[in-house]
Design a protein around this motif. Structure first.
Motif, PDB file in Angstrom:
ATOM      1  N   LEU A  22       0.807  -1.222   0.000  1.00  0.00           N
ATOM      2  CA  LEU A  22       0.000   0.000   0.000  1.00  0.00           C
ATOM      3  C   LEU A  22       0.840   1.271   0.000  1.00  0.00           C
ATOM      4  CD1 LEU A  22      -2.655  -1.114   2.635  1.00  0.00           C
ATOM      5  CD2 LEU A  22      -3.073  -0.718   0.199  1.00  0.00           C
ATOM      6  N   SER A  23       2.166   1.127  -0.034  1.00  0.00           N
ATOM      7  CA  SER A  23       3.039   2.301   0.110  1.00  0.00           C
ATOM      8  C   SER A  23       3.362   2.966  -1.225  1.00  0.00           C
ATOM      9  CB  SER A  23       4.335   1.909   0.830  1.00  0.00           C
ATOM     10  OG  SER A  23       5.096   1.013   0.038  1.00  0.00           O
ATOM     11  N   ASP A  24       2.574   2.701  -2.256  1.00  0.00           N
ATOM     12  CA  ASP A  24       2.826   3.305  -3.568  1.00  0.00           C
ATOM     13  C   ASP A  24       1.564   4.038  -4.027  1.00  0.00           C
ATOM     14  OD1 ASP A  24       4.667   3.082  -6.227  1.00  0.00           O
ATOM     15  OD2 ASP A  24       2.535   2.968  -6.735  1.00  0.00           O
ATOM     16  N   PRO A  25       1.670   5.310  -4.438  1.00  0.00           N
ATOM     17  CA  PRO A  25       0.480   6.079  -4.845  1.00  0.00           C
ATOM     18  C   PRO A  25      -0.290   5.453  -6.000  1.00  0.00           C
ATOM     19  CG  PRO A  25       2.338   7.554  -4.475  1.00  0.00           C
ATOM     20  CD  PRO A  25       2.885   6.152  -4.413  1.00  0.00           C
ATOM     21  N   THR A  26       0.406   4.823  -6.943  1.00  0.00           N
ATOM     22  CA  THR A  26      -0.292   4.200  -8.073  1.00  0.00           C
ATOM     23  C   THR A  26      -1.143   3.034  -7.604  1.00  0.00           C
ATOM     24  OG1 THR A  26       1.439   4.847  -9.636  1.00  0.00           O
ATOM     25  CG2 THR A  26      -0.025   3.063 -10.317  1.00  0.00           C
ATOM     26  N   ARG A  27      -0.608   2.215  -6.694  1.00  0.00           N
ATOM     27  CA  ARG A  27      -1.393   1.083  -6.186  1.00  0.00           C
ATOM     28  C   ARG A  27      -2.568   1.575  -5.338  1.00  0.00           C
ATOM     29  NH1 ARG A  27       3.857  -1.200  -6.159  1.00  0.00           N
ATOM     30  NH2 ARG A  27       4.275  -0.833  -3.949  1.00  0.00           N
ATOM     31  N   ILE A  28      -2.353   2.657  -4.592  1.00  0.00           N
ATOM     32  CA  ILE A  28      -3.460   3.246  -3.826  1.00  0.00           C
ATOM     33  C   ILE A  28      -4.540   3.738  -4.786  1.00  0.00           C
ATOM     34  CG2 ILE A  28      -4.116   5.241  -2.418  1.00  0.00           C
ATOM     35  CD1 ILE A  28      -2.882   3.149  -0.714  1.00  0.00           C
ATOM     36  N   ALA A  29      -4.142   4.359  -5.899  1.00  0.00           N
ATOM     37  CA  ALA A  29      -5.110   4.874  -6.868  1.00  0.00           C
ATOM     38  C   ALA A  29      -5.906   3.733  -7.498  1.00  0.00           C
ATOM     39  CB  ALA A  29      -4.392   5.679  -7.953  1.00  0.00           C
ATOM     40  N   ILE A  30      -5.226   2.631  -7.836  1.00  0.00           N
ATOM     41  CA  ILE A  30      -5.914   1.464  -8.394  1.00  0.00           C
ATOM     42  C   ILE A  30      -6.919   0.927  -7.394  1.00  0.00           C
ATOM     43  CG2 ILE A  30      -5.624  -0.946  -9.122  1.00  0.00           C
ATOM     44  CD1 ILE A  30      -2.835  -0.137 -10.194  1.00  0.00           C
ATOM     45  N   LEU A  31      -6.479   0.786  -6.156  1.00  0.00           N
ATOM     46  CA  LEU A  31      -7.339   0.221  -5.120  1.00  0.00           C
ATOM     47  C   LEU A  31      -8.539   1.121  -4.854  1.00  0.00           C
ATOM     48  CD1 LEU A  31      -7.389  -2.295  -3.363  1.00  0.00           C
ATOM     49  CD2 LEU A  31      -6.131  -1.041  -1.617  1.00  0.00           C
ATOM     50  N   ARG A  32      -8.317   2.424  -4.773  1.00  0.00           N
ATOM     51  CA  ARG A  32      -9.422   3.356  -4.532  1.00  0.00           C
ATOM     52  C   ARG A  32     -10.444   3.296  -5.666  1.00  0.00           C
ATOM     53  NH1 ARG A  32     -10.448   8.302  -6.091  1.00  0.00           N
ATOM     54  NH2 ARG A  32      -8.345   8.787  -6.803  1.00  0.00           N
ATOM     55  N   LEU A  33      -9.945   3.190  -6.901  1.00  0.00           N
ATOM     56  CA  LEU A  33     -10.843   3.094  -8.053  1.00  0.00           C
ATOM     57  C   LEU A  33     -11.703   1.835  -7.973  1.00  0.00           C
ATOM     58  CD1 LEU A  33     -11.749   4.052 -10.888  1.00  0.00           C
ATOM     59  CD2 LEU A  33      -9.809   2.746 -11.817  1.00  0.00           C
ATOM     60  N   LEU A 120      -1.792   9.966   1.235  1.00  0.00           N
ATOM     61  CA  LEU A 120      -1.977  11.418   1.189  1.00  0.00           C
ATOM     62  C   LEU A 120      -1.537  11.999  -0.150  1.00  0.00           C
ATOM     63  CD1 LEU A 120      -0.826  12.384   4.794  1.00  0.00           C
ATOM     64  CD2 LEU A 120      -3.159  12.125   3.943  1.00  0.00           C
ATOM     65  N   SER A 121      -0.470  11.446  -0.716  1.00  0.00           N
ATOM     66  CA  SER A 121       0.020  11.930  -2.011  1.00  0.00           C
ATOM     67  C   SER A 121      -1.001  11.674  -3.111  1.00  0.00           C
ATOM     68  CB  SER A 121       1.343  11.252  -2.356  1.00  0.00           C
ATOM     69  OG  SER A 121       1.769  11.609  -3.653  1.00  0.00           O
ATOM     70  N   GLU A 122      -1.584  10.473  -3.098  1.00  0.00           N
ATOM     71  CA  GLU A 122      -2.580  10.131  -4.121  1.00  0.00           C
ATOM     72  C   GLU A 122      -3.812  11.015  -3.968  1.00  0.00           C
ATOM     73  OE1 GLU A 122      -5.830   8.413  -6.186  1.00  0.00           O
ATOM     74  OE2 GLU A 122      -5.715   8.458  -4.019  1.00  0.00           O
ATOM     75  N   PHE A 123      -4.228  11.246  -2.722  1.00  0.00           N
ATOM     76  CA  PHE A 123      -5.384  12.114  -2.461  1.00  0.00           C
ATOM     77  C   PHE A 123      -5.088  13.531  -2.954  1.00  0.00           C
ATOM     78  CE2 PHE A 123      -7.875  15.020   0.139  1.00  0.00           C
ATOM     79  CZ  PHE A 123      -9.145  14.454   0.089  1.00  0.00           C
ATOM     80  N   GLN A 124      -3.882  14.030  -2.656  1.00  0.00           N
ATOM     81  CA  GLN A 124      -3.502  15.382  -3.066  1.00  0.00           C
ATOM     82  C   GLN A 124      -3.479  15.515  -4.579  1.00  0.00           C
ATOM     83  OE1 GLN A 124       0.080  17.313  -1.291  1.00  0.00           O
ATOM     84  NE2 GLN A 124       0.818  17.401  -3.393  1.00  0.00           N
TER      85      GLN A 124
END
Length: 203
Positions: A22-33, A120-124
């Protein structure tokens, strides 16, 4: 092919490997989507995910494999598209939280910092992109009830009982928000929520 299990309402992350994922913004973005929409969360191919995120499709395969390896996403179906086997993915949970035992371990401190930074980076990035495109109204709450609302409260000294009650109400609000997708309004617009709450230990 075995049918994927129904998505958990909330997954508690208890191991370092999953937290590192979970420590990568791209993976967070995929998961959130893939977690968007509650019980109506989408099932998407790498191509569809890439289009939604504005990322090259080839960049996402490694991230999808890593998310699948720790069980955060799962293959919902496999089909042939123009003679090529295509996998479509779905989330394995509608929300996640980190185990308190995990984030208080010394070994997990840097991993937790990386995960928090990625979230936080992905949210920003997503917020600034929407602001720049004029998709987020800005103004007073009375003028724009669906507009941007960010507040950082000052440190408050409250009794343990009142702090517990405040936290309970925040969790209830988040739970209500997370279940909105179950009765999604076809004419509605997507909205995002980020809540932060923690106690400051005096040493």
């Amino acid at each position: 092919m075995e049918q994927p299990a129904e998505a958990l309402p909330v997954r508690v992350i208890t191991d370092l490997e999953t937290m590192r994922t979970l420590s990568d913004p791209t993976r967070i973005a995929i998961l959130r989507l893939l977690m968007s929409g509650g019980r109506s969360a989408p099932v998407m191919s790498a191509k569809e995910i890439a289009a939604a995120l504005g990322e090259p499709q080839t960049k996402l395969y490694r991230h999808l494999r890593q998310l699948e390896a720790v069980g955060l996403i799962q293959v919902a179906e496999t089909r042939l598209v123009s003679g090529i086997q295509e996998q479509r993915y779905r989330t394995a949970q509608l929300a996640f939280t980190l185990s308190r035992d995990l984030v208080t371990k010394d070994a997990a401190t840097s991993e937790f910092a990386d995960t928090l930074s990625a979230v936080l980076s992905e949210f920003q990035t997503e917020l600034i992109g929407n602001l720049s495109a004029g998709r987020v109204p800005v103004g007073s709450e009375a003028e724009t009830p669906l507009g941007l609302l960010i507040g950082r409260g000052m440190v408050a000294r409250v009794s343990p009982g009142r702090a517990a009650d405040f936290r309970r109400r925040l969790l209830a609000l988040q739970t209500e928000f997370d279940t909105l997708g179950d009765d999604e309004d076809p004419s509605g617009i997507p909205v995002h929520l980020l809540i932060g709450w923690y106690a400051v230990n005096q040493r």
